[in-house]
Design an enzyme around this catalytic site. Sequence first.
Site, mmCIF file in Angstrom:
data_model
loop_
_atom_site.group_PDB
_atom_site.id
_atom_site.type_symbol
_atom_site.label_atom_id
_atom_site.label_comp_id
_atom_site.label_asym_id
_atom_site.label_seq_id
_atom_site.Cartn_x
_atom_site.Cartn_y
_atom_site.Cartn_z
ATOM 1 N N LYS A 182 0.875 -1.176 0.000
ATOM 2 C CA LYS A 182 0.000 0.000 0.000
ATOM 3 C C LYS A 182 0.906 1.218 0.000
ATOM 4 C CE LYS A 182 -4.449 0.945 0.353
ATOM 5 N NZ LYS A 182 -5.566 0.182 -0.204
ATOM 6 N N GLY A 235 -23.461 3.770 3.423
ATOM 7 C CA GLY A 235 -22.641 4.393 2.380
ATOM 8 C C GLY A 235 -23.275 4.212 1.020
ATOM 9 N N GLY A 248 -21.365 0.928 -2.184
ATOM 10 C CA GLY A 248 -22.769 0.887 -1.765
ATOM 11 C C GLY A 248 -23.743 0.939 -2.933
ATOM 12 N N GLY A 270 -21.608 5.202 -2.028
ATOM 13 C CA GLY A 270 -20.554 5.560 -2.982
ATOM 14 C C GLY A 270 -20.346 4.392 -3.920
ATOM 15 N N ASN A 271 -19.119 4.224 -4.388
ATOM 16 C CA ASN A 271 -18.825 3.180 -5.367
ATOM 17 C C ASN A 271 -19.314 1.792 -4.916
ATOM 18 O OD1 ASN A 271 -16.855 1.001 -6.460
ATOM 19 N ND2 ASN A 271 -16.686 2.684 -7.900
HETATM 20 P P1 NAD Z 1 -16.756 6.283 -1.946
HETATM 21 O O1 NAD Z 1 -15.919 7.459 -1.585
HETATM 22 O O2 NAD Z 1 -17.140 6.064 -3.362
HETATM 23 O O3 NAD Z 1 -18.124 6.299 -1.090
HETATM 24 C C1 NAD Z 1 -18.129 6.417 0.282
HETATM 25 C C2 NAD Z 1 -19.571 6.674 0.725
HETATM 26 O O4 NAD Z 1 -19.590 6.696 2.147
HETATM 27 C C3 NAD Z 1 -20.150 8.012 0.284
HETATM 28 O O5 NAD Z 1 -21.494 7.811 -0.092
HETATM 29 C C4 NAD Z 1 -20.099 8.860 1.547
HETATM 30 O O6 NAD Z 1 -21.112 9.846 1.598
HETATM 31 C C5 NAD Z 1 -20.381 7.791 2.574
HETATM 32 N N1 NAD Z 1 -20.019 8.153 3.946
HETATM 33 C C6 NAD Z 1 -19.004 8.906 4.401
HETATM 34 N N2 NAD Z 1 -19.091 9.019 5.750
HETATM 35 C C7 NAD Z 1 -20.187 8.301 6.120
HETATM 36 C C8 NAD Z 1 -20.803 8.017 7.356
HETATM 37 N N3 NAD Z 1 -20.334 8.505 8.487
HETATM 38 N N4 NAD Z 1 -21.920 7.235 7.368
HETATM 39 C C9 NAD Z 1 -22.431 6.738 6.231
HETATM 40 N N5 NAD Z 1 -21.889 6.975 5.027
HETATM 41 C C10 NAD Z 1 -20.778 7.748 4.984
HETATM 42 O O7 NAD Z 1 -15.959 5.038 -1.345
HETATM 43 P P2 NAD Z 1 -16.038 3.530 -1.837
HETATM 44 O O8 NAD Z 1 -15.043 3.323 -2.932
HETATM 45 O O9 NAD Z 1 -17.447 3.130 -2.014
HETATM 46 O O10 NAD Z 1 -15.401 2.788 -0.558
HETATM 47 C C11 NAD Z 1 -16.166 2.534 0.597
HETATM 48 C C12 NAD Z 1 -15.408 1.570 1.488
HETATM 49 O O11 NAD Z 1 -15.131 0.372 0.765
HETATM 50 C C13 NAD Z 1 -14.035 2.047 1.991
HETATM 51 O O12 NAD Z 1 -13.799 1.461 3.255
HETATM 52 C C14 NAD Z 1 -13.062 1.431 1.001
HETATM 53 O O13 NAD Z 1 -11.747 1.280 1.553
HETATM 54 C C15 NAD Z 1 -13.725 0.089 0.774
HETATM 55 N N6 NAD Z 1 -13.322 -0.553 -0.472
HETATM 56 C C16 NAD Z 1 -13.562 0.022 -1.674
HETATM 57 C C17 NAD Z 1 -13.180 -0.623 -2.849
HETATM 58 C C18 NAD Z 1 -13.470 -0.042 -4.214
HETATM 59 O O14 NAD Z 1 -13.171 -0.703 -5.217
HETATM 60 N N7 NAD Z 1 -14.057 1.125 -4.309
HETATM 61 C C19 NAD Z 1 -12.512 -1.873 -2.775
HETATM 62 C C20 NAD Z 1 -12.299 -2.454 -1.519
HETATM 63 C C21 NAD Z 1 -12.707 -1.785 -0.382
#
Ligand code: NAD
Length: 368
Positions: A73, A178, A183, A180-181
């Site tokens: 990382k 959540g 959720g 985002g990507n």
């Molecule tokens: P993202 O930035 O696209 O979305 C994050 C979401 O979380 C947003 O909707 C934001 O509004 C919301 N959020 C922030 N604070 C919050 C809170 N207190 N309560 C509820 N919602 C809240 O991020 P993502 O890519 O969807 O990643 C989310 C998680 O998944 C992270 O822990 C990331 O490390 C993990 N992850 C992501 C991927 C990937 O491919 N994107 C892969 C493995 C793990």
Amino acid sequence: MVEFDGFGPEKIIKLYNPKLGVKGVLILDNLSLGPGKGGIRMTETVNEEEVSRLARAMTWKNALAELPFGGAKSGISVDSKKISREEKDEIVKWFSKSLKIVIPSLYVAGPDMYMAEEDMEIFAKANGDMKSCTGKPKHLGGLPHELGSTGFGVYHATLTALKFLGEDVRKTTVAIEGFGNVGIFAFKFLSGAGARIVSVSDSRGMIYKKEGLNFNELEKVKQGTGSVVNYKNCEKKDPSKIIEVDADILITAAIPDLIKSNDINKLKFKLIVEGSNIPMSEETERVLYKKGILVIPDIIANAGGVISSYVEYIGKDEKYMFKLVEEKITKNVKHILELSKEEKTDTRDAALRIAKKRVLEKCKTCKV
Ligand code: NAD
């Protein structure tokens, strides 16, 4: 403080650019299974300890997904919201060129927080090697995380766990932390399979509707207004209340440490699928196991992203990626659930035992 143990970290590279006033770090945790794979996190608060914990999680995640990658990382200590696009490009170029000494033989980069496909394009071009990173835009032969590989994997992890529990997805209710990507795609696929999504949260609030939320409508509201809280005809609460929702399944897809040890008695879920990284401590997971709440750990459930990175790395397409994510996640979740049942241990312990065994079989420097 970085903690060293019998697995690593093997190498730490610290970078500093006085002109840009920026520090960075790369941690190569354990390279027994191949070059270190793990994204670049760009946040003001990122530090060596956080990067090393995430690098270790990548060691286990890659081993469990049977990918030819070690765990790594990297982090750049900058608040990307406070700099211009040009400044960000300069930093990404510097970081990429500085790490040329280990890329791609020992490290293959990728996106993490505040690093998206356009940043990966800058990174790859500055490095001069398209194999230097994954998550690049499609026009560079990339498979951006924006295709939804992680949410798709989380969906398959949920289906497999439900099958194990003898439950029909069409009769389940789901809460998603959540939007985002991860959720968004978890919602899309689960509702497509017939599950009723009754609650969703983002940083501004949590919404609940017993009859179920509509995906297209919610996406429109999020895009148009910036938050799920503007969805009409539903209850609204603080985002932290998502853990108290009366639903069968919780999908975590946002912050670390969402569920603390003193929250355990508030939970009504039968199943928690960790789409986000470290949504609770391992101790909390063990208590939930004893209470009969099934948890699918992050190192298995959210591996869709790194499986997609592997597919990009070997030059295959989107169709192959979705097929491989489904196959690997389904197989691994099933395996962990069977092992946990057989050995009467929680799913995290079962998963870690497999991951450690795979690393130790190839490791020449490990001592445990
Ligand atoms: P993202 O930035 O696209 O979305 C994050 C979401 O979380 C947003 O909707 C934001 O509004 C919301 N959020 C922030 N604070 C919050 C809170 N207190 N309560 C509820 N919602 C809240 O991020 P993502 O890519 O969807 O990643 C989310 C998680 O998944 C992270 O822990 C990331 O490390 C993990 N992850 C992501 C991927 C990937 O491919 N994107 C892969 C493995 C793990």
